[in-house]
Design a protein around this motif. Structure first.
Motif, mmCIF file in Angstrom:
data_model
loop_
_atom_site.group_PDB
_atom_site.id
_atom_site.type_symbol
_atom_site.label_atom_id
_atom_site.label_comp_id
_atom_site.label_asym_id
_atom_site.label_seq_id
_atom_site.Cartn_x
_atom_site.Cartn_y
_atom_site.Cartn_z
ATOM 1 N N ALA A 57 0.853 -1.285 -0.038
ATOM 2 C CA ALA A 57 -0.048 -0.075 0.027
ATOM 3 C C ALA A 57 0.842 1.310 0.034
ATOM 4 O O ALA A 57 1.776 1.448 0.607
ATOM 5 C CB ALA A 57 -0.855 0.224 1.457
ATOM 6 N N THR A 58 0.415 2.446 -0.929
ATOM 7 C CA THR A 58 1.074 3.514 -0.967
ATOM 8 C C THR A 58 0.198 4.421 -0.959
ATOM 9 O O THR A 58 -0.962 4.360 -1.540
ATOM 10 C CB THR A 58 2.133 3.681 -2.152
ATOM 11 O OG1 THR A 58 1.654 3.398 -3.106
ATOM 12 C CG2 THR A 58 3.417 2.671 -1.753
ATOM 13 N N ASN A 59 0.269 5.723 -0.528
ATOM 14 C CA ASN A 59 -0.601 6.784 -0.627
ATOM 15 C C ASN A 59 0.345 8.117 -1.095
ATOM 16 O O ASN A 59 1.604 8.213 -0.501
ATOM 17 C CB ASN A 59 -1.208 7.068 0.716
ATOM 18 C CG ASN A 59 -2.347 6.029 0.647
ATOM 19 O OD1 ASN A 59 -3.114 5.731 -0.158
ATOM 20 N ND2 ASN A 59 -2.627 5.639 2.176
ATOM 21 N N TYR A 60 -0.306 9.097 -1.781
ATOM 22 C CA TYR A 60 0.249 10.587 -2.012
ATOM 23 C C TYR A 60 -0.699 11.638 -1.844
ATOM 24 O O TYR A 60 -1.889 11.241 -2.097
ATOM 25 C CB TYR A 60 1.014 10.313 -3.365
ATOM 26 C CG TYR A 60 2.069 9.442 -3.648
ATOM 27 C CD1 TYR A 60 1.972 8.117 -4.030
ATOM 28 C CD2 TYR A 60 3.518 9.956 -3.477
ATOM 29 C CE1 TYR A 60 2.872 7.385 -4.219
ATOM 30 C CE2 TYR A 60 4.146 9.050 -3.727
ATOM 31 C CZ TYR A 60 4.187 7.714 -4.059
ATOM 32 O OH TYR A 60 5.366 6.690 -4.324
ATOM 33 N N ASP A 62 -2.593 14.524 -2.963
ATOM 34 C CA ASP A 62 -2.680 15.147 -4.248
ATOM 35 C C ASP A 62 -1.617 16.139 -4.950
ATOM 36 O O ASP A 62 -1.369 16.054 -6.234
ATOM 37 C CB ASP A 62 -4.132 15.704 -4.522
ATOM 38 C CG ASP A 62 -5.222 14.554 -4.185
ATOM 39 O OD1 ASP A 62 -6.501 15.176 -4.152
ATOM 40 O OD2 ASP A 62 -5.080 13.505 -4.461
ATOM 41 N N LYS A 65 1.432 13.979 -6.239
ATOM 42 C CA LYS A 65 1.033 12.831 -7.203
ATOM 43 C C LYS A 65 1.931 12.944 -8.527
ATOM 44 O O LYS A 65 1.489 14.127 -9.371
ATOM 45 C CB LYS A 65 -0.336 12.167 -7.294
ATOM 46 C CG LYS A 65 -1.048 11.717 -6.138
ATOM 47 C CD LYS A 65 -2.365 11.625 -6.358
ATOM 48 C CE LYS A 65 -3.134 10.813 -4.965
ATOM 49 N NZ LYS A 65 -4.441 10.558 -5.226
ATOM 50 N N ARG A 105 -1.832 -1.020 4.898
ATOM 51 C CA ARG A 105 -2.207 0.409 5.018
ATOM 52 C C ARG A 105 -1.077 1.424 5.347
ATOM 53 O O ARG A 105 -0.136 0.963 5.852
ATOM 54 C CB ARG A 105 -3.267 0.621 5.783
ATOM 55 C CG ARG A 105 -2.880 0.277 7.390
ATOM 56 C CD ARG A 105 -4.188 0.422 8.452
ATOM 57 N NE ARG A 105 -3.523 0.326 9.701
ATOM 58 C CZ ARG A 105 -3.292 1.262 10.353
ATOM 59 N NH1 ARG A 105 -3.347 2.511 9.911
ATOM 60 N NH2 ARG A 105 -2.716 1.329 11.665
ATOM 61 N N CYS A 106 -1.178 2.487 4.837
ATOM 62 C CA CYS A 106 -0.452 3.603 5.680
ATOM 63 C C CYS A 106 -1.141 5.081 5.541
ATOM 64 O O CYS A 106 -1.506 5.453 4.478
ATOM 65 C CB CYS A 106 0.896 3.900 4.627
ATOM 66 S SG CYS A 106 0.757 4.335 3.179
ATOM 67 N N LEU A 108 -1.822 9.063 6.017
ATOM 68 C CA LEU A 108 -0.991 10.404 5.854
ATOM 69 C C LEU A 108 -1.225 11.146 6.941
ATOM 70 O O LEU A 108 -1.271 12.661 6.800
ATOM 71 C CB LEU A 108 -1.446 11.175 4.355
ATOM 72 C CG LEU A 108 -1.060 10.244 3.391
ATOM 73 C CD1 LEU A 108 -1.621 11.026 2.103
ATOM 74 C CD2 LEU A 108 0.831 10.212 3.298
#
Length: 126
Positions: A57-60, A62, A65, A105-106, A108
């Motif tokens: 799982a990765t998140n950025y 907006d 991105k 999960r991660c 922000l």
């Protein structure tokens, strides 16, 4: 003693690139989820990129991105943030953070991380 040390910050022109590093000591980074945060003058600290323990799982946020990429090298016990197409609004102190409970999960969010580095300054200016 668990420690995170960021490096790689500096002054760069708009449109340029930097790669930040976050070296861990005192623990195996491979067992932790990781996050990158930043805090600009007069603003709250915000999460910009994260990766779960196994990288599934990765998140950025907006605003980064397509420009920033988080990665890890467990053999070197180091996390990276590749930053391309930098903008003046990317100017901030950048922090890495880690937490051992980020399975699949991660977040922000600041509260999602227990261990923090001291930060490295990134300035984007001509």
């Amino acid at each position: 003693q668990l420690q995170l040390v960021e490096s790689g910050g500096g002054l760069v022109q708009p449109g340029g690139s930097l790669r930040l590093s976050c070296a861990a000591s005192g623990f195996a980074l491979s067992s932790y989820g990781i996050g990158w945060f930043r805090q600009a003058p007069g603003k709250e600290r915000e999460g910009i990129a994260c990766m779960s323990i196994t990288g599934d799982a990765t998140n950025y946020v907006d605003s980064v991105k397509g420009r920033f990429t988080i990665s890890r090298d467990n053999a070197k016990n180091t996390v990276y943030l590749q930053m391309n197409s930098l903008k003046p609004e990317d100017t901030a102190i950048y922090y890495c953070a880690a937490d051992r409970w980020l399975f699949g999960r991660c977040p922000l969010t600041i509260k999602g991380y227990n261990d923090w580095g001291q930060g490295t300054q990134v300035t984007v200016s001509s």
